[in-house]
Write a protein that holds these residues in place. Structure first.
Motif, PDB file in Angstrom:
ATOM      1  N   TYR A  43      37.601  45.568  18.677  1.00 21.20           N
ATOM      2  CA  TYR A  43      38.086  44.591  19.656  1.00 21.20           C
ATOM      3  C   TYR A  43      37.679  43.195  19.208  1.00 21.20           C
ATOM      4  CZ  TYR A  43      33.241  44.837  21.259  1.00 21.20           C
ATOM      5  OH  TYR A  43      31.885  44.821  21.307  1.00 21.20           O
ATOM      6  N   ASP A  44      38.154  42.236  19.947  1.00 25.17           N
ATOM      7  CA  ASP A  44      37.804  40.850  19.668  1.00 25.17           C
ATOM      8  C   ASP A  44      37.161  40.266  20.918  1.00 25.17           C
ATOM      9  OD1 ASP A  44      37.806  38.066  19.182  1.00 25.17           O
ATOM     10  OD2 ASP A  44      39.396  38.353  17.686  1.00 25.17           O
ATOM     11  N   GLY A  48      35.388  36.898  17.049  1.00 18.17           N
ATOM     12  CA  GLY A  48      35.846  37.634  15.886  1.00 18.17           C
ATOM     13  C   GLY A  48      35.857  39.130  16.160  1.00 18.17           C
ATOM     14  N   PRO A  49      36.362  39.874  15.177  1.00 18.05           N
ATOM     15  CA  PRO A  49      36.494  41.312  15.388  1.00 18.05           C
ATOM     16  C   PRO A  49      35.132  42.002  15.425  1.00 18.05           C
ATOM     17  CG  PRO A  49      37.112  40.710  13.154  1.00 18.05           C
ATOM     18  CD  PRO A  49      36.869  39.431  13.882  1.00 18.05           C
TER      19      PRO A  49
END
Lengths: 324, 159
Positions: A43-44, A48-49
């Motif tokens: 997820y973000d 960021g991821p």
């Protein structure tokens, strides 16, 4: 409550059997196998991821106790009094290693006669035929080696057919296999008794199975009758010197079996002389010499080798003598 | 106590490996997996009822529900939430799984509804993918708000 449990398992497992027909592995995941499940999320969060794993769920597959036993004999075995062998196949249809206790019951309802069970043996050399002294005889209680899942072995039941059985009498021998760990209603659980300490659970077969092997008595008898017809030198039927006597020996074989090496012999009566070249079998001429056909004749006796003759067959041997 | 310390170290090490980019702060998203055994019981009226029980005894042919609870414990909404779950080789996706579920039949390389996927059969031709071919399942949520939680489930049958 126990009954309910039984129904539940059946409902769950039956559709599975239908669906599982295609995969190569016949009976499912091995007992003791671990099934693990972990979910991973990405997820973000604005920076960021990111990634996170769930906990891992681990399950150990329990041991299913199942067995089948079937007769490998193509039909009732023709027997005579004495020892005979019935052949069965024992298959571990469960998902773990298991040994099975074997019980042979020769007194099955409806039997015309009961055999005596002498031994239960396994086909140690795997040739499908009972070899005394080679194939291992199981001793009481007769227990098979531990079979891996889906493994099968050939099992022999050696029985003795009693004297005095009548032709056509039938007898069944019932062979039962029971999982050593235990049997019972499907769903019965033996805690911790499966492979690697998993539970053992009775499958749809009840962890036992039964098959019948059949015997039919083929008692074959041979009746010989001898007849004589006389032709005297004057065209009559008087028994005088110079008369020719034609002997006819008829062999009637009756019963549902067959006899082997049936040889008809007869001595030339004293004060008579064999007429060379008159030996016949079923109206066909035989030579007097030995070795070239079924018959041979000499000045002292005749002999005709009929070989193996099935029940219901009849053969006639004739020869001529003259009265001295 | 010694054991507890070891466990903590192991857990920290694990987190570090899994989330190299953001090891400095705890994940706002939590995942918790569980498994239930589906029992089908016939009640007194003769109607079959499904109940979920703890999987104390499981054998081939049994039906399991793998579930994952997720929760956003952070203060910010998160986006692009994708939960991926490999389907263990010893189970197969049950045929009554949601047909809208996003699945993979090639080890997670490509995704789609099962009905739209194909696999190579032994003779080299393509055939429609079956439930038993599924290697991964996944769920895609556009966003998860702070404090929001939910549950994702898929049914399997032990091969």
């Amino acid at each position: 409550m126990k009954t309910q449990h039984h129904i539940n398992l059946s409902l769950v497992a039956l559709p599975l059997i239908a669906l599982c027909a295609a995969p190569a592995h016949a009976e499912g995941v091995s007992a003791g196998s671990l099934i693990e499940n972990t979910a991973t999320a990405t997820y973000d969060d604005g920076d960021g991821p990111r990634s996170v794993d769930s906990n891992t769920v681990v399950l150990a597959v329990d041991e299913l106790l199942d067995v089948t036993i079937t007769s490998l004999d193509p039909g009732p075995i023709g027997v005579v009094p004495g020892s005979t062998v019935l052949t069965f196949e024992l298959t571990n249809t469960g998902n773990g290693p298991e040994a099975f206790e074997l019980t042979a019951n020769p007194a099955v309802g409806g039997n015309d006669f009961d055999t005596t069970v002498d031994d239960i043996a396994v086909d140690t050399n795997g040739n499908g035929v009972y070899d005394p002294g080679v194939d291992t005889i199981l001793t009481g209680p007769a227990t098979s080696p531990v079979l891996a899942e889906d493994e099968n072995i050939t099992v022999f039941v050696i029985t003795t057919v009693p004297a005095g059985v009548a032709d056509g009498d039938q007898s069944d021998v019932e062979l039962t296999a029971e999982a050593v760990t235990g049997t019972g209603t499907p769903g019965t659980t033996f805690a911790g008794q499966g492979v690697n300490g998993v539970d053992a659970i009775v499958g749809l077969t009840g962890a036992d199975d039964t098959a019948l092997g059949s015997l039919i008595a083929g008692i074959t008898t041979v009746d010989l009758t001898k007849a004589a017809s006389v032709v005297d030198p004057f065209g009559g039927t008087s028994v005088v010197p110079g008369s020719t006597v034609t002997f006819t020996i008829t062999a009637n074989v009756s019963g549902s079996g067959s006899v082997d090496d049936l040889v008809i012999t007869d001595a030339i009566p004293t004060d008579t002389t064999y007429v060379p070249g008159t030996l016949t079998l079923d109206s066909g001429a035989l030579t007097d010499a030995s070795g070239d056909d079924a018959g041979e004749a000499s000045a002292t006796d005749i002999s005709v080798d009929l070989g193996t003759v099935s029940g219901g067959a009849s053969h006639a041997v004739t020869f001529d003598v003259t009265i001295d | 106590m010694k054991f507890f310390m070891k466990s903590m170290i192991a857990a920290l090490a694990f987190t570090g490996l899994a989330v190299p980019a953001a090891a400095q702060e705890a994940s706002p998203m939590s995942l918790s997996s569980d498994v239930k055994l589906v029992k089908i019981e016939t009640n007194e009226a003769g109607v079959s009822e499904r109940t979920l029980v703890a999987p104390n005894v499981i054998v081939p042919g049994d039906r399991l529900i793998f579930g994952t609870d997720y929760a956003n414990s952070g203060a910010e909404p998160i986006t692009g939430f994708v939960v991926t779950n490999p389907v263990h080789e010893k189970v197969r996706l049950a045929s009554d799984a949601d047909p809208e579920l996003s699945v993979s039949v090639d080890g997670g390389k490509s995704w789609g509804k099962l009905a739209a996927l194909t696999v190579k059969s032994e003779d080299g031709s393509d055939r429609a993918a079956a439930h038993a071919d599924v290697t991964h399942v996944r769920w895609v949520l556009a966003s998860v708000q702070p404090g929001e939680s939910g549950r994702l489930e898929y049914p399997v049958i032990i091969r």
